[in-house]
Design a protein around this motif. Sequence first.
Motif, PDB file in Angstrom:
ATOM      1  N   ILE A   1       0.236  -0.945   0.280  1.00 39.89           N
ATOM      2  CA  ILE A   1      -0.188   0.611   0.058  1.00 39.89           C
ATOM      3  C   ILE A   1       1.079   1.812  -0.032  1.00 39.89           C
ATOM      4  CG2 ILE A   1      -1.637   1.166   0.988  1.00 39.89           C
ATOM      5  CD1 ILE A   1      -2.595  -1.290   1.697  1.00 39.89           C
ATOM      6  N   VAL A   2       2.235   1.014   1.274  1.00 42.18           N
ATOM      7  CA  VAL A   2       2.792   2.839   1.045  1.00 42.18           C
ATOM      8  C   VAL A   2       3.470   2.541  -0.483  1.00 42.18           C
ATOM      9  CG1 VAL A   2       5.095   3.485   2.184  1.00 42.18           C
ATOM     10  CG2 VAL A   2       3.667   2.398   3.760  1.00 42.18           C
ATOM     11  N   ILE A   3       3.394   1.578  -1.319  1.00 43.23           N
ATOM     12  CA  ILE A   3       4.563   1.833  -2.730  1.00 43.23           C
ATOM     13  C   ILE A   3       3.916   2.066  -3.663  1.00 43.23           C
ATOM     14  CG2 ILE A   3       5.313   0.264  -4.307  1.00 43.23           C
ATOM     15  CD1 ILE A   3       6.789  -1.745  -2.674  1.00 43.23           C
ATOM     16  N   VAL A   4       1.984   2.177  -3.829  1.00 45.72           N
ATOM     17  CA  VAL A   4       0.998   2.263  -3.990  1.00 45.72           C
ATOM     18  C   VAL A   4       1.018   4.168  -3.872  1.00 45.72           C
ATOM     19  CG1 VAL A   4      -0.660   2.122  -5.353  1.00 45.72           C
ATOM     20  CG2 VAL A   4       0.354  -0.191  -5.185  1.00 45.72           C
ATOM     21  N   CYS A   5       0.916   3.843  -2.793  1.00 43.32           N
ATOM     22  CA  CYS A   5       0.450   5.609  -2.441  1.00 43.32           C
ATOM     23  C   CYS A   5       1.786   6.182  -3.305  1.00 43.32           C
ATOM     24  CB  CYS A   5       0.516   5.784  -1.082  1.00 43.32           C
ATOM     25  SG  CYS A   5      -1.258   4.909  -0.637  1.00 43.32           S
ATOM     26  N   CYS A   6       2.543   5.837  -2.764  1.00 39.32           N
ATOM     27  CA  CYS A   6       4.100   6.390  -3.344  1.00 39.32           C
ATOM     28  C   CYS A   6       3.773   7.182  -4.833  1.00 39.32           C
ATOM     29  CB  CYS A   6       5.157   6.042  -3.084  1.00 39.32           C
ATOM     30  SG  CYS A   6       5.850   6.301  -0.922  1.00 39.32           S
ATOM     31  N   ILE A   7       3.827   5.868  -5.566  1.00 38.47           N
ATOM     32  CA  ILE A   7       3.411   6.315  -7.157  1.00 38.47           C
ATOM     33  C   ILE A   7       3.135   6.827  -7.526  1.00 38.47           C
ATOM     34  CG2 ILE A   7       2.769   4.609  -9.415  1.00 38.47           C
ATOM     35  CD1 ILE A   7       4.787   1.984  -8.135  1.00 38.47           C
ATOM     36  N   GLN A   8       1.551   6.783  -7.107  1.00 36.23           N
ATOM     37  CA  GLN A   8       0.513   7.982  -7.254  1.00 36.23           C
ATOM     38  C   GLN A   8       1.014   9.267  -6.790  1.00 36.23           C
ATOM     39  OE1 GLN A   8      -2.891   7.567  -8.615  1.00 36.23           O
ATOM     40  NE2 GLN A   8      -1.726   5.151  -8.791  1.00 36.23           N
ATOM     41  N   THR A   9       1.757   9.757  -5.679  1.00 38.47           N
ATOM     42  CA  THR A   9       2.323  10.991  -5.981  1.00 38.47           C
ATOM     43  C   THR A   9       2.754  11.399  -6.183  1.00 38.47           C
ATOM     44  OG1 THR A   9       1.702  10.804  -2.711  1.00 38.47           O
ATOM     45  CG2 THR A   9       2.777  11.988  -3.576  1.00 38.47           C
ATOM     46  N   ARG A  10       3.578  10.080  -6.722  1.00 35.79           N
ATOM     47  CA  ARG A  10       4.945  11.219  -7.517  1.00 35.79           C
ATOM     48  C   ARG A  10       4.365  11.421  -9.094  1.00 35.79           C
ATOM     49  NH1 ARG A  10      10.346   7.262  -7.767  1.00 35.79           N
ATOM     50  NH2 ARG A  10      10.729   9.372  -9.383  1.00 35.79           N
ATOM     51  N   ARG A  11       3.602  10.640  -8.809  1.00 35.68           N
ATOM     52  CA  ARG A  11       2.046  11.081 -10.939  1.00 35.68           C
ATOM     53  C   ARG A  11       1.853  11.798 -10.362  1.00 35.68           C
ATOM     54  NH1 ARG A  11      -0.592   5.825 -12.889  1.00 35.68           N
ATOM     55  NH2 ARG A  11       1.055   4.826 -13.033  1.00 35.68           N
ATOM     56  N   LYS A  12       0.783  12.155  -9.665  1.00 36.88           N
ATOM     57  CA  LYS A  12       0.094  13.293  -9.418  1.00 36.88           C
ATOM     58  C   LYS A  12       1.046  14.589  -9.517  1.00 36.88           C
ATOM     59  CE  LYS A  12      -3.518  12.170  -6.621  1.00 36.88           C
ATOM     60  NZ  LYS A  12      -4.525  11.827  -5.882  1.00 36.88           N
ATOM     61  N   LYS A  13       2.445  14.897  -8.738  1.00 36.65           N
ATOM     62  CA  LYS A  13       3.334  15.978  -8.814  1.00 36.65           C
ATOM     63  C   LYS A  13       3.773  15.798 -10.372  1.00 36.65           C
ATOM     64  CE  LYS A  13       7.180  17.588  -6.291  1.00 36.65           C
ATOM     65  NZ  LYS A  13       7.983  16.997  -5.275  1.00 36.65           N
ATOM     66  N   ARG A  14       4.572  14.933 -10.990  1.00 36.13           N
ATOM     67  CA  ARG A  14       4.697  14.594 -12.279  1.00 36.13           C
ATOM     68  C   ARG A  14       3.580  16.070 -13.110  1.00 36.13           C
ATOM     69  NH1 ARG A  14       6.020  10.508 -13.452  1.00 36.13           N
ATOM     70  NH2 ARG A  14       7.222  10.184 -11.917  1.00 36.13           N
ATOM     71  N   LEU A  15       2.575  15.418 -12.934  1.00 38.80           N
ATOM     72  CA  LEU A  15       1.690  16.195 -14.001  1.00 38.80           C
ATOM     73  C   LEU A  15       1.215  17.321 -14.100  1.00 38.80           C
ATOM     74  CD1 LEU A  15      -1.129  12.609 -13.727  1.00 38.80           C
ATOM     75  CD2 LEU A  15      -0.267  13.953 -16.173  1.00 38.80           C
ATOM     76  N   GLN A  16       0.716  18.155 -12.655  1.00 37.47           N
ATOM     77  CA  GLN A  16       1.251  19.607 -11.944  1.00 37.47           C
ATOM     78  C   GLN A  16       2.547  20.450 -12.171  1.00 37.47           C
ATOM     79  OE1 GLN A  16       1.510  19.568  -7.961  1.00 37.47           O
ATOM     80  NE2 GLN A  16       0.627  21.912  -7.722  1.00 37.47           N
ATOM     81  N   LEU A  17       3.169  19.563 -12.222  1.00 36.34           N
ATOM     82  CA  LEU A  17       5.074  20.802 -13.098  1.00 36.34           C
ATOM     83  C   LEU A  17       4.425  20.847 -14.419  1.00 36.34           C
ATOM     84  CD1 LEU A  17       8.070  18.144 -10.906  1.00 36.34           C
ATOM     85  CD2 LEU A  17       6.561  20.982 -10.306  1.00 36.34           C
ATOM     86  N   LYS A  18       3.744  20.051 -14.982  1.00 35.31           N
ATOM     87  CA  LYS A  18       3.709  19.323 -16.433  1.00 35.31           C
ATOM     88  C   LYS A  18       2.750  20.832 -17.564  1.00 35.31           C
ATOM     89  CE  LYS A  18       2.383  16.332 -20.269  1.00 35.31           C
ATOM     90  NZ  LYS A  18       2.280  15.222 -20.959  1.00 35.31           N
ATOM     91  N   ASP A  19       2.053  20.592 -15.895  1.00 33.46           N
ATOM     92  CA  ASP A  19       0.663  21.455 -16.522  1.00 33.46           C
ATOM     93  C   ASP A  19       1.031  23.109 -16.260  1.00 33.46           C
ATOM     94  OD1 ASP A  19      -1.090  19.442 -17.309  1.00 33.46           O
ATOM     95  OD2 ASP A  19      -2.222  19.672 -15.066  1.00 33.46           O
ATOM     96  N   GLU A  20       1.637  23.143 -15.161  1.00 32.67           N
ATOM     97  CA  GLU A  20       1.966  24.062 -14.655  1.00 32.67           C
ATOM     98  C   GLU A  20       3.204  24.516 -15.631  1.00 32.67           C
ATOM     99  OE1 GLU A  20       4.081  24.422 -11.476  1.00 32.67           O
ATOM    100  OE2 GLU A  20       2.914  24.494  -9.678  1.00 32.67           O
ATOM    101  N   GLY A  21       4.057  23.598 -16.914  1.00 29.82           N
ATOM    102  CA  GLY A  21       4.967  24.174 -17.559  1.00 29.82           C
ATOM    103  C   GLY A  21       4.454  24.970 -18.941  1.00 29.82           C
ATOM    104  N   GLU A  22       2.807  23.864 -19.245  1.00 29.89           N
ATOM    105  CA  GLU A  22       2.703  24.449 -20.490  1.00 29.89           C
ATOM    106  C   GLU A  22       1.668  26.245 -19.938  1.00 29.89           C
ATOM    107  OE1 GLU A  22      -0.283  21.487 -20.325  1.00 29.89           O
ATOM    108  OE2 GLU A  22       0.899  20.085 -21.578  1.00 29.89           O
ATOM    109  N   LEU A  23       1.261  26.531 -19.406  1.00 33.42           N
ATOM    110  CA  LEU A  23       1.321  27.802 -18.384  1.00 33.42           C
ATOM    111  C   LEU A  23       1.821  28.455 -18.840  1.00 33.42           C
ATOM    112  CD1 LEU A  23      -1.486  26.652 -15.561  1.00 33.42           C
ATOM    113  CD2 LEU A  23      -2.083  26.423 -17.881  1.00 33.42           C
TER     114      LEU A  23
END
Length: 368
Positions: free
Chosen positions: A246-268
């Motif tokens: 469960i901890v590994i899955v949560c870490c993967i989900q958090t990293r994926r959300k952060k990557r998507l957020q950084l990508k959206d900020e870069g596009e803006l």
Amino acid sequence: MESGCSSFQLNIMMMKMAAVSTITLFLLCCSFASTDSKDCDYNAATGGNYTVILAHKLTSSNRLKWMRDSKVIVHRRQNNVFVEGTKENIYENGSLKLTNLQKSDAGKYYPEVHDSDGKQIPNLKGTRLCILDPVPMPRVIFKCSPSVSLTCNIDQQADNPSFQWFHNNKVLTKKTNQTLILEDKKMHKDSFHCEVSNAISSLKSTTVDNPCFDPPKPFFPDKVLGINTWIFVGGGGGVVLVLIIIVIVCCIQTRRKKRLQLKDEGELRLAWTSEQQHQHQHQHNHPPDQQHHHHHHHQQQPAGHTGPRQHRSKQHHNQQRTRAPNPSHPQPSPRRPAQAPPIPVDNDDEQPPPLPQPRKKAPKSPRV
């Protein structure tokens, strides 16, 4: 008186005769028992086969008899005529064939051969046959109190069994009893097994390891609340494994959300930068004379004028009608054109470069 004495003597004689007969019967039983147990020429297994050899070259003119003790079992006359038994009971050379032996077949077998003149062939050897049951499979049972005792147990009675003990696969030569007594109770890494045998068969028991050895008690109990301890250990390990997943899955989900957020900020940020560059390029594309004329036209409006702008030709005509300024009174400096209020800038966004400001003109000196 004579008749009374004669009857008394007769009773005494009868008593002596009874005693002698009893002793004779006892000796006969002992002799038969000793003969059955020790004086066997051959031991055969129950259910087995055996052949009694005829030590004589038999011809068709000979008469042959096979006896067991005093009973005739095969009687063949001349020319293979059978009075007792059949030809299946003997071989061609006259040897006796015995099959599926039972305990009742035990006894002394001997032949009688007569020639064509009726004369008996002397010194033909007989055979005393004993029938024994094979020994059953033994097993070792042991007792730990008051001393360690091992017993080579057999489930059924065997004929003339003998016992042998083995310690760590080594023969204990002096231990031939059915029960083995051990003095040392602190045995560790010791194994024992026994062997039971008779004249026709032999079998070994399975090995018994560390009889009566009391191992140290484990640190953890074998059972907790009636359930094996290893079940609890396995269940706890499974829970820990699930938590790790469960901890590994949560870490993967958090990293994926952060990557998507950084990508959206870069596009803006990229879109905002492109828009600023486009506006800046649009401002630079205006001709400089138009900008200068615009500022000059704006500066020539009279102070405090709030009406609509006059046409260029009318404005020039009015300027010609105005009087020349008095050289004794200097002209007041023109007011600085009003500037538009600054555009609020978001602190989070990048600030655009400042716009160019018009030049300040110094007051003209009067002409002399």
